[in-house]
Design a protein around this motif. Structure first.
Motif, PDB file in Angstrom:
ATOM      1  N   VAL A   5       0.830  -1.218   0.050  1.00  0.00           N
ATOM      2  CA  VAL A   5       0.145  -0.080  -0.082  1.00  0.00           C
ATOM      3  C   VAL A   5       0.803   1.175   0.143  1.00  0.00           C
ATOM      4  O   VAL A   5       1.813   1.357   0.896  1.00  0.00           O
ATOM      5  N   LYS A   6       0.497   2.097  -1.011  1.00  0.00           N
ATOM      6  CA  LYS A   6       1.411   3.501  -1.073  1.00  0.00           C
ATOM      7  C   LYS A   6       0.548   4.437  -1.002  1.00  0.00           C
ATOM      8  O   LYS A   6      -0.816   4.529  -1.597  1.00  0.00           O
ATOM      9  N   HIS A   7       0.935   5.622  -0.417  1.00  0.00           N
ATOM     10  CA  HIS A   7       0.111   6.915  -0.326  1.00  0.00           C
ATOM     11  C   HIS A   7       1.207   7.981  -0.565  1.00  0.00           C
ATOM     12  O   HIS A   7       2.125   8.301   0.269  1.00  0.00           O
ATOM     13  N   THR A   8       0.826   9.006  -1.487  1.00  0.00           N
ATOM     14  CA  THR A   8       1.820  10.169  -1.871  1.00  0.00           C
ATOM     15  C   THR A   8       0.746  11.572  -1.813  1.00  0.00           C
ATOM     16  O   THR A   8      -0.317  11.237  -2.016  1.00  0.00           O
ATOM     17  N   TYR A   9       1.205  12.525  -1.327  1.00  0.00           N
ATOM     18  CA  TYR A   9       0.592  13.731  -1.327  1.00  0.00           C
ATOM     19  C   TYR A   9       1.575  14.771  -1.712  1.00  0.00           C
ATOM     20  O   TYR A   9       2.403  14.937  -1.164  1.00  0.00           O
ATOM     21  N   ASN A  10       0.820  15.250  -2.716  1.00  0.00           N
ATOM     22  CA  ASN A  10       1.662  16.463  -3.553  1.00  0.00           C
ATOM     23  C   ASN A  10       3.068  16.000  -3.904  1.00  0.00           C
ATOM     24  O   ASN A  10       4.124  16.792  -3.528  1.00  0.00           O
ATOM     25  N   GLY A  11       3.252  14.811  -4.457  1.00  0.00           N
ATOM     26  CA  GLY A  11       4.254  14.150  -4.593  1.00  0.00           C
ATOM     27  C   GLY A  11       5.355  13.493  -3.687  1.00  0.00           C
ATOM     28  O   GLY A  11       6.332  12.890  -4.098  1.00  0.00           O
ATOM     29  N   LEU A  12       5.031  13.791  -2.417  1.00  0.00           N
ATOM     30  CA  LEU A  12       5.634  13.035  -1.395  1.00  0.00           C
ATOM     31  C   LEU A  12       5.316  11.953  -0.869  1.00  0.00           C
ATOM     32  O   LEU A  12       4.242  11.807  -0.625  1.00  0.00           O
ATOM     33  N   GLU A  13       6.210  10.899  -0.802  1.00  0.00           N
ATOM     34  CA  GLU A  13       5.643   9.719  -0.436  1.00  0.00           C
ATOM     35  C   GLU A  13       5.245   9.706   1.209  1.00  0.00           C
ATOM     36  O   GLU A  13       6.282   9.797   2.013  1.00  0.00           O
ATOM     37  N   ILE A  14       4.223   9.923   1.778  1.00  0.00           N
ATOM     38  CA  ILE A  14       3.841   9.720   3.154  1.00  0.00           C
ATOM     39  C   ILE A  14       3.901   8.571   3.797  1.00  0.00           C
ATOM     40  O   ILE A  14       4.543   8.307   4.966  1.00  0.00           O
ATOM     41  N   LEU A  15       3.111   7.225   3.373  1.00  0.00           N
ATOM     42  CA  LEU A  15       3.020   5.998   3.979  1.00  0.00           C
ATOM     43  C   LEU A  15       3.531   4.946   2.839  1.00  0.00           C
ATOM     44  O   LEU A  15       3.051   4.976   1.624  1.00  0.00           O
ATOM     45  N   LYS A  16       3.952   3.952   3.446  1.00  0.00           N
ATOM     46  CA  LYS A  16       4.315   2.863   2.629  1.00  0.00           C
ATOM     47  C   LYS A  16       4.353   1.536   3.460  1.00  0.00           C
ATOM     48  O   LYS A  16       4.752   1.456   4.422  1.00  0.00           O
ATOM     49  N   LEU A  17       3.314   0.700   3.007  1.00  0.00           N
ATOM     50  CA  LEU A  17       3.236  -0.575   3.776  1.00  0.00           C
ATOM     51  C   LEU A  17       3.095  -1.771   3.015  1.00  0.00           C
ATOM     52  O   LEU A  17       2.677  -2.002   1.961  1.00  0.00           O
ATOM     53  N   ARG A  48       6.830   8.672   6.001  1.00  0.00           N
ATOM     54  CA  ARG A  48       7.822   9.943   5.193  1.00  0.00           C
ATOM     55  C   ARG A  48       9.371   9.567   5.187  1.00  0.00           C
ATOM     56  O   ARG A  48      10.055  10.363   5.519  1.00  0.00           O
ATOM     57  N   ASN A  49       9.572   8.365   5.324  1.00  0.00           N
ATOM     58  CA  ASN A  49      10.983   7.817   5.089  1.00  0.00           C
ATOM     59  C   ASN A  49      11.728   8.347   6.304  1.00  0.00           C
ATOM     60  O   ASN A  49      12.848   8.226   6.243  1.00  0.00           O
ATOM     61  N   VAL A  50      11.021   8.578   7.413  1.00  0.00           N
ATOM     62  CA  VAL A  50      11.749   9.130   8.646  1.00  0.00           C
ATOM     63  C   VAL A  50      11.698   7.836   9.544  1.00  0.00           C
ATOM     64  O   VAL A  50      12.497   7.382  10.405  1.00  0.00           O
ATOM     65  N   VAL A  56       7.198 -12.736  17.228  1.00  0.00           N
ATOM     66  CA  VAL A  56       7.189 -11.635  16.924  1.00  0.00           C
ATOM     67  C   VAL A  56       8.482 -10.612  17.116  1.00  0.00           C
ATOM     68  O   VAL A  56       8.768 -10.496  18.201  1.00  0.00           O
ATOM     69  N   LEU A  57       9.159 -10.330  15.949  1.00  0.00           N
ATOM     70  CA  LEU A  57      10.465  -9.744  15.990  1.00  0.00           C
ATOM     71  C   LEU A  57      10.385  -8.661  15.408  1.00  0.00           C
ATOM     72  O   LEU A  57       9.780  -8.082  14.133  1.00  0.00           O
ATOM     73  N   PHE A  58      10.919  -7.434  16.003  1.00  0.00           N
ATOM     74  CA  PHE A  58      11.077  -6.034  15.665  1.00  0.00           C
ATOM     75  C   PHE A  58      12.449  -5.932  15.562  1.00  0.00           C
ATOM     76  O   PHE A  58      13.438  -5.640  16.504  1.00  0.00           O
ATOM     77  N   PRO A  59      13.038  -5.865  14.213  1.00  0.00           N
ATOM     78  CA  PRO A  59      14.678  -6.138  14.267  1.00  0.00           C
ATOM     79  C   PRO A  59      15.297  -4.741  14.422  1.00  0.00           C
ATOM     80  O   PRO A  59      14.551  -3.746  14.832  1.00  0.00           O
ATOM     81  N   LYS A  60      16.443  -4.665  14.297  1.00  0.00           N
ATOM     82  CA  LYS A  60      17.395  -3.394  14.748  1.00  0.00           C
ATOM     83  C   LYS A  60      16.965  -2.268  13.830  1.00  0.00           C
ATOM     84  O   LYS A  60      17.307  -1.209  14.175  1.00  0.00           O
ATOM     85  N   THR A  61      16.489  -2.543  12.474  1.00  0.00           N
ATOM     86  CA  THR A  61      16.135  -1.481  11.737  1.00  0.00           C
ATOM     87  C   THR A  61      15.262  -0.356  12.295  1.00  0.00           C
ATOM     88  O   THR A  61      15.020   0.724  11.614  1.00  0.00           O
ATOM     89  N   ASN A  62      14.456  -0.890  13.404  1.00  0.00           N
ATOM     90  CA  ASN A  62      13.284   0.060  13.984  1.00  0.00           C
ATOM     91  C   ASN A  62      14.064   0.766  14.975  1.00  0.00           C
ATOM     92  O   ASN A  62      13.606   0.885  16.069  1.00  0.00           O
ATOM     93  N   THR A  63      14.864   1.691  14.423  1.00  0.00           N
ATOM     94  CA  THR A  63      15.640   2.708  15.394  1.00  0.00           C
ATOM     95  C   THR A  63      14.831   3.391  16.033  1.00  0.00           C
ATOM     96  O   THR A  63      15.163   3.805  17.304  1.00  0.00           O
ATOM     97  N   TRP A  64      13.560   3.823  15.562  1.00  0.00           N
ATOM     98  CA  TRP A  64      12.788   4.976  16.185  1.00  0.00           C
ATOM     99  C   TRP A  64      12.358   4.459  17.374  1.00  0.00           C
ATOM    100  O   TRP A  64      11.706   5.244  18.418  1.00  0.00           O
TER     101      TRP A  64
END
Length: 670
Positions: A115-127, A143-145, A161-169
């Motif tokens: 699932v992808k969602h963009t707004y005014n050309g900016l990718e907001i959400l990607k699942l 938002r790639n953040v 259920v594993l949340f890998p190291k990539t989930n830095t936030w």
């Protein structure tokens, strides 16, 4: 109107509001609706287009001198898999700026979705979601953040259920892993119960542990649900959650619970039951709740300091406990419900000729109500006598409430009511009826009827009601003394069998008295002109039918009440209401008929039927039919009620020996 059949329809409407143009078109490729409204030289345009060949749906709206705003849903097939694309324009709000958006729902493979969602050309959400036989992987990016990745591995007994190291936030530079394991005690039937274990890890250090035994036992003797030795341990001080600093104490909690239903033994008409729940935190009991009817003395025990102190505002006891005691001595039943708070008791006593209940605080009776009754039925005579005494203490909440309403009129300490209905000779219908009410020592109401000897006696006494009749002028005066004002209703002759009814000298209605009817027509300008007609069949109070008809313009309502209580132990009563001319009810009919057969206080039957119809109400424009029967046989209750609506039949069944309750066709117990 201009119509070009078969594919195009044009409609033009003009008026003071402006001009409205509608175009409806359809062919093998698409269906469209276009609307243009014109007002003061400005045009507003709307359109909806469904393309059958290109598989899209478009909504468009355009205001004067502005660019059109569109909303498009398009369906595609890419690499043999479907894809849905939604595009459009959103106006500015307090939360976001105006702009164009695009949302895509993509199926890459059989179990691979995006699932992808963009707004005014900016990718907001990607699942992204991927599913295999042994795991589920999901990645969510905002938002790639903020990026979250979760992997779920599962087998027959364990889910990880594993949340890998990539989930830095959320996890910093350490992965978070949750393992859930279920070990059934009976592999052939896993739903019978087993051990549950859950461990959450941050890196190699446990975050928390949770687990325990869960079991279900179902057989012919009992239902039992167990939560045994459940625990929760928070073994890590969480000092970092992204950029959020959090500190918590180490928590060790325990929980046990049991629900038990005895299918063989009963307490009264219900199956015996026991419910218990207990929770501890760091060896301190948080709550302990016990409810049981299995023991000889049923009880409810509540140890819950927070609930007692903060909610109930009780500080002088550690727990709240209520016990129920039932003592049977011959035909006398005594039920006592006691509570340890202020030594409160509620006592109920039942005998074949008496019913009483009392509320005590300590040794002080706050209120007590005693009802004594006598019932006799022979071939010659019939007797029903009831005496009621209701006592209130000055400290009882009910007394204080009545005192607040009115210290003189509503408040009392002793209310006595006596009903006596006796037929000494059923053949000659010789009767004696007496009803009186005493408030403390003051007479409130006294009515007496006696036709056992001539002249017959009819007496009515009430301190707030005085009736005066003048034989010479046939004038009736009634004085009603209220708290604030005295009213003088009068009935004055103005013609043959015709009277004028008024209050305090002001005429309100004309009354015409016939042989078996009375007609009342309103006169006062503040009242609508209504005609009320009262009719009766005989002058007997034991067998009669009374009709009441109300007429107002085109609206008519009629009520017919009939009864036959010549033999009070075996009699009937029925009520029928009909009407027409109202917008809400339309033509309506309500009917209810009741028969009873009373042998004694422990044995009687009730049979009833009814009908409800109203053409103005959607759910009653088809008749609702009711049939019911209630039998009371030596204190054993059997009841059946059938409701028929359109083609559906619903049945309520309630029996006490053996116990049965059913609402058919939905459920039956047991």
């Amino acid at each position: 109107m201009i119509c070009n059949l078969p594919y195009t329809h044009d409609i033009t409407v003009t008026g003071s509001f402006g001009k409205l143009f509608i175009n409806i078109a359809n062919d093998a490729n698409e269906v469209s609706v276009r609307v243009v409204t014109e007002y003061l030289g400005h045009q507003y345009k709307y359109s909806a287009v469904l393309s059958l060949t290109e598989k899209f749906f478009t909504l468009t709206y355009q205001e004067p001198s502005e660019q059109p705003k569109t909303f498009v849903i398009k369906h595609k097939i890419v690499n043999s898999y479907p894809r849905i694309e939604i595009t459009g324009y959103l106006p500015a709000t307090n939360y976001y700026k105006a702009g164009e958006f695009k949302t895509e729902l993509i199926q890459n493979k059989l179990y691979d979705y995006e699932v992808k969602h963009t707004y005014n050309g900016l990718e907001i959400l990607k699942l992204k979601i991927g599913l295999t036989k042994t795991n589920l992987e999901m990645t969510l990016a905002y938002r790639n953040v903020l990026k979250t990745r979760m992997v779920v591995d599962y087998t027959k007994k364990m889910v990880t259920v594993l949340f890998p190291k990539t989930n830095t936030w959320i996890t910093g530079n350490t992965s978070i892993e949750v393992n859930i394991e279920y070990q059934p005690t009976n592999k052939a039937n896993p739903l019978e119960g087993g051990n549950i274990k859950m461990v959450a890890m941050k890196g190699s250090v446990p975050l928390f542990k949770f687990g325990g035994y869960f079991g279900i036992i179902i057989n012919a003797a009992k239902y039992e649900i167990l939560f045994k030795n459940f625990y929760l341990e928070n073994t890590l001080l969480i000092n970092e959650l992204g950029h959020l600093e959090v500190s918590t104490d180490i928590i060790k909690a325990k929980f046990n619970a049991k629900i038990f239903i005895d299918l063989i033994n009963k307490y009264g008409i219900l199956n015996k039951i026991a419910v218990e729940a207990k929770a501890e935190k760091n060896t301190e009991v948080l709550f302990n709740i016990i409810f049981t009817t299995v023991e000889t003395t049923p009880k409810l025990h509540i140890y819950f300091p927070f609930f007692l102190k903060k909610v109930l505002n009780i500080h002088d006891i550690k727990y709240l406990e209520t016990k129920l005691e039932h003592i049977v001595s011959g035909y006398e039943h005594t039920i006592t419900i006691g509570c340890n708070y202020k030594n409160i008791k509620f006592v109920v006593k039942i005998t074949p000729t008496m019913f009483a209940y009392e509320h005590l605080v300590g040794q002080v009776s706050h209120f007590k109500h005693v009802v004594e009754f006598k019932f006799e039925n022979t071939a010659k005579s019939f007797l029903v006598a009831v005496k009621s005494k209701f006592n209130l203490h000055e400290e009882s909440p009910l007394y204080k409430m009545l005192y607040h309403l009115s210290p003189n009129y509503a408040c009392f300490k002793d209310m006595t009511t006596n009903y006596h209905f006796e037929i000494l000779d059923k053949t000659a219908m010789k009767a004696y009826i007496s009803v009186y009410v005493l408030k403390d020592t003051a007479l409130i109401f006294h009515f007496e009827f006696n036709n056992m000897q001539f002249p017959y006696k009819i007496m009515l006494k009430a301190p707030y009601l005085i009736v005066e009749y003048k034989p010479l002028t046939k004038e009736v005066k009634i004085v009603i003394n209220s708290v604030t004002k005295t009213y003088y209703p009068t009935l004055t002759p103005i013609g043959e069998n015709k009277f004028e009814f008024g209050i305090n000298g002001e005429a309100l209605a004309h009354v015409v008295i016939g042989i078996k009817n009375i007609e009342i027509i309103t006169l006062h300008k503040a009242l609508p002109t209504i005609t009320a007609i009262f009719t009766w069949k005989t002058f007997s109070i034991f067998e009669n039918s009374i009709g009441i008809q109300l007429l107002y313009k085109q609206i008519a309502h009629k009520i017919l009440v009939g009864w036959n209580i010549n033999t009070l132990a075996k009699a009937f009563m029925e009520v029928k209401m009909t009407g027409s001319g109202t917008n809400l009810l339309g033509d309506y009919e309500l009917f209810h008929h009741l028969n009873w057969n009373i042998v004694d206080i422990k044995n009687f039957d009730l049979i009833w039927n009814g009908k409800a119809l109203s053409t103005g109400l959607p759910y009653l424009n088809t008749p609702l039919m009711t049939n019911g029967q209630l039998a009371f046989d030596d204190f054993v209750v059997k009841m059946k009620m059938v409701e028929q609506y359109k083609t559906e039949t619903y049945t309520l069944i309630f029996e006490t020996d053996p116990f049965k309750i059913a609402v058919l066709p939905f459920f039956t117990y047991p």
